[in-house]
Design a protein around this motif. Structure first.
Motif, PDB file in Angstrom:
ATOM      1  N   ARG A  66       9.343  43.957  63.422  1.00 17.55           N
ATOM      2  CA  ARG A  66       9.639  45.319  63.897  1.00 17.55           C
ATOM      3  C   ARG A  66      11.109  45.492  64.242  1.00 17.55           C
ATOM      4  O   ARG A  66      11.653  46.587  64.113  1.00 17.55           O
ATOM      5  CB  ARG A  66       8.760  45.668  65.086  1.00 17.55           C
ATOM      6  N   ASN A  67      11.773  44.433  64.687  1.00 11.03           N
ATOM      7  CA  ASN A  67      13.196  44.553  65.003  1.00 11.03           C
ATOM      8  C   ASN A  67      14.022  44.829  63.748  1.00 11.03           C
ATOM      9  O   ASN A  67      15.001  45.580  63.787  1.00 11.03           O
ATOM     10  CB  ASN A  67      13.696  43.278  65.685  1.00 11.03           C
ATOM     11  N   LEU A  68      13.608  44.236  62.629  1.00  5.29           N
ATOM     12  CA  LEU A  68      14.278  44.500  61.360  1.00  5.29           C
ATOM     13  C   LEU A  68      14.101  45.964  60.962  1.00  5.29           C
ATOM     14  O   LEU A  68      15.054  46.611  60.511  1.00  5.29           O
ATOM     15  CB  LEU A  68      13.723  43.582  60.274  1.00  5.29           C
ATOM     16  N   PHE A  69      12.893  46.489  61.127  1.00  2.00           N
ATOM     17  CA  PHE A  69      12.641  47.884  60.773  1.00  2.00           C
ATOM     18  C   PHE A  69      13.431  48.835  61.672  1.00  2.00           C
ATOM     19  O   PHE A  69      13.883  49.888  61.226  1.00  2.00           O
ATOM     20  CB  PHE A  69      11.149  48.188  60.858  1.00  2.00           C
ATOM     21  N   ARG A  70      13.591  48.483  62.939  1.00  3.71           N
ATOM     22  CA  ARG A  70      14.403  49.317  63.830  1.00  3.71           C
ATOM     23  C   ARG A  70      15.824  49.448  63.300  1.00  3.71           C
ATOM     24  O   ARG A  70      16.400  50.535  63.271  1.00  3.71           O
ATOM     25  CB  ARG A  70      14.424  48.710  65.239  1.00  3.71           C
ATOM     26  N   GLY A  71      16.385  48.325  62.884  1.00  2.00           N
ATOM     27  CA  GLY A  71      17.742  48.373  62.349  1.00  2.00           C
ATOM     28  C   GLY A  71      17.836  49.140  61.044  1.00  2.00           C
ATOM     29  O   GLY A  71      18.785  49.893  60.818  1.00  2.00           O
ATOM     30  N   VAL A  72      16.826  48.960  60.170  1.00  2.00           N
ATOM     31  CA  VAL A  72      16.830  49.651  58.880  1.00  2.00           C
ATOM     32  C   VAL A  72      16.727  51.154  59.075  1.00  2.00           C
ATOM     33  O   VAL A  72      17.443  51.934  58.430  1.00  2.00           O
ATOM     34  CB  VAL A  72      15.678  49.129  58.001  1.00  2.00           C
ATOM     35  N   TYR A  73      15.864  51.599  59.973  1.00  2.00           N
ATOM     36  CA  TYR A  73      15.685  53.030  60.191  1.00  2.00           C
ATOM     37  C   TYR A  73      16.899  53.653  60.883  1.00  2.00           C
ATOM     38  O   TYR A  73      17.217  54.822  60.650  1.00  2.00           O
ATOM     39  CB  TYR A  73      14.438  53.287  61.043  1.00  2.00           C
ATOM     40  N   PHE A  74      17.562  52.883  61.725  1.00  2.00           N
ATOM     41  CA  PHE A  74      18.689  53.431  62.478  1.00  2.00           C
ATOM     42  C   PHE A  74      20.006  53.346  61.717  1.00  2.00           C
ATOM     43  O   PHE A  74      20.947  54.073  62.036  1.00  2.00           O
ATOM     44  CB  PHE A  74      18.827  52.698  63.819  1.00  2.00           C
ATOM     45  N   LEU A  75      20.083  52.499  60.693  1.00  2.00           N
ATOM     46  CA  LEU A  75      21.334  52.277  59.974  1.00  2.00           C
ATOM     47  C   LEU A  75      21.938  53.558  59.400  1.00  2.00           C
ATOM     48  O   LEU A  75      23.153  53.771  59.515  1.00  2.00           O
ATOM     49  CB  LEU A  75      21.121  51.248  58.861  1.00  2.00           C
ATOM     50  N   PRO A  76      21.176  54.456  58.751  1.00  2.66           N
ATOM     51  CA  PRO A  76      21.803  55.673  58.212  1.00  2.66           C
ATOM     52  C   PRO A  76      22.476  56.533  59.264  1.00  2.66           C
ATOM     53  O   PRO A  76      23.452  57.233  58.967  1.00  2.66           O
ATOM     54  CB  PRO A  76      20.616  56.417  57.573  1.00  2.66           C
ATOM     55  N   THR A  77      21.978  56.490  60.505  1.00  2.40           N
ATOM     56  CA  THR A  77      22.583  57.289  61.563  1.00  2.40           C
ATOM     57  C   THR A  77      23.987  56.803  61.885  1.00  2.40           C
ATOM     58  O   THR A  77      24.858  57.596  62.266  1.00  2.40           O
ATOM     59  CB  THR A  77      21.707  57.229  62.826  1.00  2.40           C
ATOM     60  N   VAL A  78      24.230  55.511  61.750  1.00  2.36           N
ATOM     61  CA  VAL A  78      25.540  54.945  62.050  1.00  2.36           C
ATOM     62  C   VAL A  78      26.573  55.365  61.008  1.00  2.36           C
ATOM     63  O   VAL A  78      27.758  55.529  61.320  1.00  2.36           O
ATOM     64  CB  VAL A  78      25.446  53.408  62.143  1.00  2.36           C
ATOM     65  N   LEU A  79      26.130  55.553  59.772  1.00  2.00           N
ATOM     66  CA  LEU A  79      27.049  55.907  58.702  1.00  2.00           C
ATOM     67  C   LEU A  79      27.550  57.338  58.856  1.00  2.00           C
ATOM     68  O   LEU A  79      26.828  58.220  59.325  1.00  2.00           O
ATOM     69  CB  LEU A  79      26.361  55.753  57.340  1.00  2.00           C
ATOM     70  N   SER A  80      28.777  57.562  58.453  1.00  2.00           N
ATOM     71  CA  SER A  80      29.334  58.915  58.470  1.00  2.00           C
ATOM     72  C   SER A  80      28.613  59.786  57.447  1.00  2.00           C
ATOM     73  O   SER A  80      28.226  59.330  56.375  1.00  2.00           O
ATOM     74  CB  SER A  80      30.834  58.861  58.151  1.00  2.00           C
ATOM     75  N   MET A  81      28.454  61.085  57.801  1.00  2.00           N
ATOM     76  CA  MET A  81      27.795  62.001  56.880  1.00  2.00           C
ATOM     77  C   MET A  81      28.559  62.135  55.571  1.00  2.00           C
ATOM     78  O   MET A  81      27.965  62.306  54.499  1.00  2.00           O
ATOM     79  CB  MET A  81      27.625  63.371  57.541  1.00  2.00           C
ATOM     80  N   ALA A  82      29.893  62.047  55.627  1.00  2.00           N
ATOM     81  CA  ALA A  82      30.686  62.114  54.404  1.00  2.00           C
ATOM     82  C   ALA A  82      30.372  60.930  53.494  1.00  2.00           C
ATOM     83  O   ALA A  82      30.213  61.082  52.268  1.00  2.00           O
ATOM     84  CB  ALA A  82      32.171  62.146  54.732  1.00  2.00           C
ATOM     85  N   VAL A  83      30.247  59.733  54.072  1.00  2.00           N
ATOM     86  CA  VAL A  83      29.918  58.542  53.284  1.00  2.00           C
ATOM     87  C   VAL A  83      28.519  58.666  52.694  1.00  2.00           C
ATOM     88  O   VAL A  83      28.284  58.371  51.516  1.00  2.00           O
ATOM     89  CB  VAL A  83      30.035  57.278  54.158  1.00  2.00           C
ATOM     90  N   VAL A  84      27.573  59.106  53.519  1.00  2.00           N
ATOM     91  CA  VAL A  84      26.202  59.281  53.048  1.00  2.00           C
ATOM     92  C   VAL A  84      26.147  60.293  51.907  1.00  2.00           C
ATOM     93  O   VAL A  84      25.441  60.096  50.900  1.00  2.00           O
ATOM     94  CB  VAL A  84      25.299  59.731  54.211  1.00  2.00           C
ATOM     95  N   SER A  85      26.898  61.385  52.037  1.00  2.00           N
ATOM     96  CA  SER A  85      26.888  62.426  51.008  1.00  2.00           C
ATOM     97  C   SER A  85      27.457  61.908  49.688  1.00  2.00           C
ATOM     98  O   SER A  85      26.945  62.234  48.612  1.00  2.00           O
ATOM     99  CB  SER A  85      27.686  63.636  51.497  1.00  2.00           C
ATOM    100  N   VAL A  86      28.518  61.114  49.770  1.00  2.00           N
ATOM    101  CA  VAL A  86      29.098  60.546  48.545  1.00  2.00           C
ATOM    102  C   VAL A  86      28.102  59.601  47.861  1.00  2.00           C
ATOM    103  O   VAL A  86      27.956  59.605  46.636  1.00  2.00           O
ATOM    104  CB  VAL A  86      30.414  59.817  48.868  1.00  2.00           C
ATOM    105  N   ILE A  87      27.396  58.788  48.652  1.00  2.00           N
ATOM    106  CA  ILE A  87      26.397  57.874  48.081  1.00  2.00           C
ATOM    107  C   ILE A  87      25.281  58.666  47.408  1.00  2.00           C
ATOM    108  O   ILE A  87      24.864  58.365  46.284  1.00  2.00           O
ATOM    109  CB  ILE A  87      25.837  56.951  49.178  1.00  2.00           C
ATOM    110  N   TRP A  88      24.808  59.703  48.092  1.00  2.00           N
ATOM    111  CA  TRP A  88      23.719  60.504  47.533  1.00  2.00           C
ATOM    112  C   TRP A  88      24.182  61.305  46.317  1.00  2.00           C
ATOM    113  O   TRP A  88      23.373  61.612  45.435  1.00  2.00           O
ATOM    114  CB  TRP A  88      23.156  61.442  48.609  1.00  2.00           C
ATOM    115  N   ALA A  89      25.458  61.642  46.265  1.00  2.00           N
ATOM    116  CA  ALA A  89      25.963  62.355  45.089  1.00  2.00           C
ATOM    117  C   ALA A  89      25.782  61.517  43.831  1.00  2.00           C
ATOM    118  O   ALA A  89      25.448  62.034  42.755  1.00  2.00           O
ATOM    119  CB  ALA A  89      27.437  62.714  45.285  1.00  2.00           C
ATOM    120  N   GLY A  90      26.003  60.208  43.948  1.00  2.00           N
ATOM    121  CA  GLY A  90      25.772  59.327  42.808  1.00  2.00           C
ATOM    122  C   GLY A  90      24.294  59.198  42.464  1.00  2.00           C
ATOM    123  O   GLY A  90      23.921  59.161  41.292  1.00  2.00           O
ATOM    124  N   LEU A  91      23.445  59.138  43.485  1.00  2.00           N
ATOM    125  CA  LEU A  91      22.012  59.029  43.237  1.00  2.00           C
ATOM    126  C   LEU A  91      21.440  60.288  42.600  1.00  2.00           C
ATOM    127  O   LEU A  91      20.501  60.223  41.797  1.00  2.00           O
ATOM    128  CB  LEU A  91      21.276  58.738  44.548  1.00  2.00           C
TER     129      LEU A  91
END
Length: 323
Positions: free
Chosen positions: A130-155
């Motif tokens: 469960r500790n691993l899942f906590r980190g996985v679920y929370f990781l996107p929140t740490v990333l900047s929205m600009a970085v997330v948007s660029v990654i999703w633009a490629g996807l």
């Protein structure tokens, strides 16, 4: 014998005479010292709020009744009264941006809050890793929205993006490819999915803190009485998280109305203004069209809108508590 001219003094516990005057004076002095300490500790925060929130808002109100232009500073700034507000209310792009923002909030707030509660319940259980899942679920929140948007633009790239390839593979080539960001009917749902994925970890952590504060004896008593897990969740978990629900819903609503970064990076408000938002509308008016007075009026209207929605939510929550 007791001298009637000197009545006995009241005694405190243990037989010692009480001193009401001294006690009251000491308590008053202690309260004053506590108030001074609290005021001293709050002063830096209050000064920062006044400097970066209250003062800019007051300046926006002042600029909103002028025709101030950022590009042509040598031009004479004139008082125009409520003309900027009238122009905004007559602008179809403003109402389109308002509808897009409201539609985004109406979908994102309940979906993201419910999903965050579900994830919090899962990671709070005794599941292995469960500790691993906590980190996985929370990781996107740490990333900047600009970085997330660029990654999703490629996807999301059409037609050769990873998501289109996945849809085509799973459907045997029957479905796709889709223009996720260029289709008027798909652009806003795509933005919603991205935003929920990126922000759900924050609400999950808040719910997780609320779950861990619930007294475990309540669940033990419910199990002894034969309550199922669903009944425990319905009658113990949900009522105990009432204050957490209020905070999560209000915070998510405010964040939803601030929608800007992912839209500006992925769609630039298109196609056909189907993803344009209120924040992007006033940003374009002020910093790209240089109409600072007009943008200030838009920001004042935006503030009043968010304030009104927040007050309505608080009133509804208060009525629910009274019931």
């Amino acid at each position: 014998m007791t001298d009637p001219s000197h009545p006995p003094q009241p005694t405190a516990a243990g037989g010692r005479s009480a001193s009401p005057g001294i006690t009251t004076t000491g308590t008053t002095t202690s309260r004053r010292a506590n108030r001074r300490t609290v005021a001293l500790m709050l002063t830096p925060a209050l000064l920062l709020l006044a400097l970066f929130l209250v003062l800019p808002f007051l300046l926006s109100i002042g600029l909103s009744v002028t025709n101030y232009n950022l590009l042509n500073r040598r031009a004479v700034t004139l008082f125009v009264g409520l003309a900027n507000y009238a122009s905004i209310l007559e602008d179809e792009r403003f109402w389109q941006a308002a509808w897009n923002t409201a539609r985004f909030a109406l979908v994102t707030v309940p979906v993201q809050s419910a999903l965050a509660l579900l994830l919090a319940v899962l990671v709070n259980s005794g599941l292995p890793g469960r500790n691993l899942f906590r980190g996985v679920y929370f990781l996107p929140t740490v990333l900047s929205m600009a970085v997330v948007s660029v990654i999703w633009a490629g996807l999301l790239r059409a037609p050769q993006g990873v998501l289109n390839a996945l849809v085509g593979t799973l459907s045997g080539g029957v479905l796709g490819p889709y223009d996720w960001l260029g289709d008027e009917t798909l652009a806003m749902p795509t933005i919603i999915v991205l935003s929920v994925w990126q922000g759900v970890g924050f609400q999950m952590v808040i719910y997780l803190a609320g779950l861990q504060s619930i007294n475990a004896e309540l669940y033990e008593a419910a199990r002894i009485d034969g309550a199922s897990r669903f009944q425990q969740f319905l009658h113990i978990t949900l009522p105990s998280l009432r204050n957490t629900h209020v905070f999560v819903v209000l915070a998510t609503t405010v964040l939803a109305f601030k929608l800007f970064g992912q839209v500006d990076v992925l769609t630039q408000g298109g196609p056909l203004d189907s993803t344009n938002t209120l924040v992007r509308y006033l940003f374009n008016s002020g910093f790209r069209e240089h109409r600072v007075g007009f943008a200030s009026a838009a920001s004042v209207l935006f503030f009043l809108l968010v304030l009104g929605i927040t007050l309505v939510q608080r009133a509804l929550v208060r009525e629910d508590r009274e019931i």
